[in-house]
Every structure is written in C-alpha cells, then in structure tokens.
Design a protein around this motif. Structure first.
Motif, short mmCIF file in Angstrom:
data_model
loop_
_atom_site.label_atom_id
_atom_site.label_comp_id
_atom_site.label_asym_id
_atom_site.label_seq_id
_atom_site.Cartn_x
_atom_site.Cartn_y
_atom_site.Cartn_z
N VAL A 294 0.82 -1.21 0.00
CA VAL A 294 0.00 0.00 0.00
C VAL A 294 0.85 1.26 0.00
N LEU A 295 1.89 1.31 0.83
CA LEU A 295 2.64 2.56 0.99
C LEU A 295 3.44 2.96 -0.25
N PRO A 296 4.17 2.05 -0.91
CA PRO A 296 4.83 2.46 -2.17
C PRO A 296 3.82 2.87 -3.23
N LEU A 297 2.68 2.17 -3.28
CA LEU A 297 1.64 2.55 -4.24
C LEU A 297 1.10 3.94 -3.91
N GLY A 298 0.87 4.19 -2.63
CA GLY A 298 0.38 5.50 -2.21
C GLY A 298 1.37 6.60 -2.48
N ALA A 299 2.66 6.32 -2.25
CA ALA A 299 3.69 7.33 -2.50
C ALA A 299 3.77 7.69 -3.98
N THR A 300 3.26 6.81 -4.83
CA THR A 300 3.27 7.04 -6.27
C THR A 300 2.01 7.76 -6.76
N ILE A 301 0.84 7.34 -6.27
CA ILE A 301 -0.41 7.85 -6.86
C ILE A 301 -1.34 8.57 -5.89
N ASN A 302 -1.09 8.50 -4.58
CA ASN A 302 -2.00 9.16 -3.64
C ASN A 302 -1.52 10.57 -3.33
N MET A 303 -2.17 11.57 -3.90
CA MET A 303 -1.74 12.96 -3.74
C MET A 303 -2.93 13.84 -3.40
N SER A 304 -3.59 13.57 -2.29
CA SER A 304 -4.75 14.36 -1.89
C SER A 304 -4.35 15.81 -1.59
N GLY A 305 -3.15 16.01 -1.07
CA GLY A 305 -2.66 17.37 -0.84
C GLY A 305 -2.53 18.14 -2.14
N ASN A 306 -2.06 17.47 -3.18
CA ASN A 306 -1.98 18.10 -4.50
C ASN A 306 -3.37 18.43 -5.03
N ALA A 307 -4.34 17.53 -4.79
CA ALA A 307 -5.71 17.75 -5.24
C ALA A 307 -6.29 19.02 -4.60
N ILE A 308 -6.03 19.21 -3.31
CA ILE A 308 -6.48 20.43 -2.63
C ILE A 308 -5.83 21.66 -3.26
N TYR A 309 -4.55 21.55 -3.54
CA TYR A 309 -3.80 22.66 -4.16
C TYR A 309 -4.39 23.03 -5.51
N TYR A 310 -4.65 22.03 -6.36
CA TYR A 310 -5.18 22.29 -7.69
C TYR A 310 -6.54 22.99 -7.61
N GLY A 311 -7.41 22.47 -6.73
CA GLY A 311 -8.74 23.06 -6.61
C GLY A 311 -8.71 24.49 -6.11
N LEU A 312 -7.91 24.77 -5.11
CA LEU A 312 -7.82 26.12 -4.55
C LEU A 312 -7.19 27.10 -5.53
N VAL A 313 -6.17 26.66 -6.24
CA VAL A 313 -5.52 27.53 -7.23
C VAL A 313 -6.50 27.91 -8.33
N ALA A 314 -7.32 26.95 -8.75
CA ALA A 314 -8.32 27.24 -9.78
C ALA A 314 -9.29 28.32 -9.30
N ILE A 315 -9.78 28.17 -8.08
CA ILE A 315 -10.70 29.17 -7.51
C ILE A 315 -9.99 30.52 -7.36
N PHE A 316 -8.74 30.50 -6.90
CA PHE A 316 -7.95 31.70 -6.66
C PHE A 316 -7.84 32.54 -7.94
N PHE A 317 -7.44 31.92 -9.03
CA PHE A 317 -7.26 32.67 -10.28
C PHE A 317 -8.60 33.04 -10.92
N ALA A 318 -9.62 32.19 -10.73
CA ALA A 318 -10.94 32.55 -11.25
C ALA A 318 -11.43 33.82 -10.57
N GLN A 319 -11.18 33.94 -9.28
CA GLN A 319 -11.60 35.13 -8.54
C GLN A 319 -10.75 36.35 -8.89
N ILE A 320 -9.45 36.15 -9.10
CA ILE A 320 -8.58 37.27 -9.49
C ILE A 320 -9.03 37.88 -10.82
N PHE A 321 -9.36 36.99 -11.77
CA PHE A 321 -9.73 37.45 -13.11
C PHE A 321 -11.25 37.62 -13.28
#
Length: 412
Positions: A294-321
């Motif tokens: 599980v852990l090597p597989l997770g280290a490769t494909i489990n990126m929930s922190g990245n998912a939060i980053y992507y979602g917030l960045v999208a909202i951030f720039f949508a609001q800026i523009f």
C-alpha cells in the motif's frame, strides 16, 4: 530536552527555513549562490526514490500475491485513493468559495511576473492514451526516464509473478528484495542528514529571487490552503480511520508525527517512504505485506494534498480574473484535479499539472509564476498530508490481510 530538540530533524529544518528566508531578504539576488545546496539535496533524493519504489513494490506485491485477499486489498487501495482525492478537491472548492482568497488581490507590484510561458504544459492525454502510456515498452527506459507509473505497473506485475512461483524458489528472492529495501532505507537516512542544508539553500534562493512581495499577494490563498490541509489531515483522515479500522485515532495521529516531519522537510512522498513504512508497521501494527504494497503505491499515486492545491488555485485565479465558473467548469476542475493528483510523481518540484486544471476550466494561466515562486513551501505542506493518507489507507485495508489480528490493540 534542549539537546534532544537540537538533534530533531524537524527543528533543524524549521531553523534552516528561517535562516534561508533571512539570507534571501538580506542578500537579494546574490542568495542564488546557495541554490546548489538545494539542488544537491533534491538530486540525492531523486537518485534513490525510483529504485526504492521499484524494489518495495515488487516486494510488497510478491508478499501479497499468493494471498486470496490480494485482489480485495488492491481494489480497496485504488478506490480509497480515488475517492479521497476527489473529496479533497471538493473541500478545496468549498473553502475557496467560502473564504474567497482571490478577491481584492492587488497585483500592481507583481505584474511583471505574469507570462504565458506555461500554456504548452497543460495537455492531459485522453483515457486510452493514459492507459497505454502506463505500459512500458522498455522497462529500463522507464527507469532511466523516471516514469513512475510505468515502473509501478511493471513492478506490480513482476511481484505477482514471483508470488506464483514455488515457495522454495520465491522465498530467497523475496528475502533479497527485503534486504535491498533495508539498504535503500539506510541510504535515505544518510541523505536526510543534509536536509537542513538543502532546505536553507532552497529558501534562500526562492526568497532572494522573488522577494516577499509574492508572499503578500498570495497570503490569503496560503492561509486557506493550510486550513484545508489541516482539516483533511486532522479531521477527515482520522474520521476514516475511526470508521473503517480498529486502530485508535489518537495513536494514529501521534504515530504520524515522525513521518510528517520527514515529509515536510523533503517535500517527497518517496523519500519519506522508509520512515512511513517503519511507523505504520511498528507503531500502527500493520502487517509487513500490506505496508509493503500500500505505501509504495500510495507514494506514487495518492496525492490528496496536490488535489487540494489544484482546486484552490483554480478558484484563486478565477476570482482574481473575475470569472464566473459554470457547472461544466466545476466538473472539469474536480475531474482534472483528481486525475492530475493521481498522476503526480511523488518527488519534489514545481507542479505543472495545475496548468491542466486551469486550462480545463477556461481560467487564464498567466499568473502561475506567482505560485511557482513559492511552490517549495506549498509542496512541503501537501506532502505531509499525502503520506498521512497513505498510512490511513494502510490501516484500513490491512483488515483484509491473512495475517490481520482484529484484537491486536487489546493485546497491547
């Protein structure tokens, strides 16, 4: 107590960050002279992570492959990572709408950083191309090019094949693989000795190059981002552990501190893998076969922190523009962020997959250099959440292991 604190890698990294930021402020552009320290640290990590994850996945798959529960463990693991990544994006979008980090942002002092240099980096392949792209035509080329998904597929296949051999032939090979994993753990522990120097160099270079103007512009985004990470790491994942495993939640949270500090300092799920495996096996009592899979597989494909980053960045720039997102844009953000997070390699570095998220939702990408300037700090934080999710998955799916003891905590 003071002596122990000084020797603590987390304390050393925090001091290095402060000193690096100070050097960047005082020296300005000249602080780039420290950049090689950071580059050395990152390259040492990248040198080790591909062979480490390859050997660990072969070993884990070989240990599980002969078990009748192997299919259930594999399916549950993949479903867990997909669902938690999608939920992470939803949390980011909700918090972005509630706290509106992009509203009222003054760009007058940083307009010079805006460019369209990243417009060619956001293409996501279609489903068929993605599937075919996961299968290596030359495994040695995949290793050489650090194509982690191709390495993952081959190593899972090889591990299962080893498990199907007669025990008398497979056991010596599995023992040898376990010895190799231990050797990589030793090597990464030695690399970690220079983590404070590497973090100092990275911070000095970033602050010296971009200054604090960038930080003031994205401060509200940063605060909302950290809040989302804390909610997911200290509320959502513990709730899942409480609901779907018999591991005490407080024990889970306490045990994860060591791995989280290493993840924060290295900004690499792969580099944290040996520490996370040690914590999960020894302190959370997960079987070796489950942890090794599980852990090597997770280290490769489990990126929930990245998912939060992507979602917030999208909202951030949508609001800026001042862009009103349609339902289709929202769906595009959720889908692209989830798939992008799954495909993000577990090594540190600028996350260009956020470009794909913005393009999918029709959001301008000219302001991305604002975030790449501070990507290292964002990366350190999200990596700590990623490995926390890996451990949560391990304790949850371990109940399907043939060696699982449901009364293990009663015996403690």
């Amino acid at each position: 107590m003071t002596k122990g604190l000084v020797k603590n890698v987390g304390f050393q990294v925090m001091v290095a960050m402060v000193l690096g930021a100070g050097a960047g402020v005082l020296m300005g552009q000249q602080a780039t002279m420290f950049a090689p320290l950071g580059t050395l640290f990152i390259q040492l990590i990248k040198m080790l992570v591909i062979p480490l994850v390859a050997v660990a996945i072969v070993s884990g798959a070989a240990n599980l492959g002969a078990s009748p529960a192997a299919g259930k463990i594999g399916a549950t693991t993949l479903v867990f990572f997909l669902v938690t990544s999608a939920l992470a994006v939803l949390l980011a979008l909700v918090m972005g709408q509630v706290f509106k980090p992009g509203e009222g942002v003054d760009l007058s002092g940083v307009n010079g950083m805006f460019s369209g240099d990243y417009s060619d980096k956001g293409a996501l392949p279609d489903a068929v191309s993605t599937l075919l792209g996961m299968i290596p035509t030359n495994v040695f080329q995949a290793l050489n090019e650090a194509n982690i998904l191709q390495v993952l597929v081959f190593c899972l296949f090889l591990g299962i094949a080893i498990a199907k051999q007669p025990p008398a032939r497979s056991k010596p090979l599995i023992d040898g693989l376990n010895t190799l994993v231990d050797a990589f753990v030793w090597m990464i522990n030695k690399v970690m000795l220079i983590a404070p120097l590497g973090v100092f160099g990275l911070m000095a270079d970033a602050i010296g190059t971009y200054g604090f103007n960038v930080l003031t512009v994205v401060m509200k985004l940063f605060v909302v981002y950290v809040a989302a990470i804390l909610i997911y790491g200290f509320v959502a994942y513990p709730a899942m552990v409480a609901a779907f495993s018999n591991t005490p939640v407080l024990r889970y949270l306490s045990a994860m501190k060591k791995a989280q500090i290493v993840a924060f300092s290295t900004a690499s799920s792969m580099a944290t893998l040996p520490v996370n495996m040690e914590v999960v096996e020894k302190e959370l009592k997960v079987t070796n076969a489950t942890a090794s899979f599980v852990l090597p597989l997770g280290a490769t494909i489990n990126m929930s922190g990245n998912a939060i980053y992507y979602g917030l960045v999208a909202i951030f720039f949508a609001q800026i523009f001042h862009i009103d997102l349609s339902m289709g844009a929202w769906a595009a953000i959720i889908l692209t962020s989830t798939l992008g997070a799954i495909g993000q390699a577990g090594v540190p570095g600028p996350s260009f997959l956020v470009v794909a998220v913005l393009l999918a939702a029709g959001i301008p990408i000219e302001g991305l250099p604002l975030l790449f300037a501070l990507d290292r700090i964002f990366d350190m934080i999200r990596t700590a959440l990623n490995i926390t999710g890996d451990a949560a998955c391990a304790v949850i799916v371990d109940k399907y292991s043939p060696d699982y003891d449901p009364k293990r905590w009663e015996k403690a």
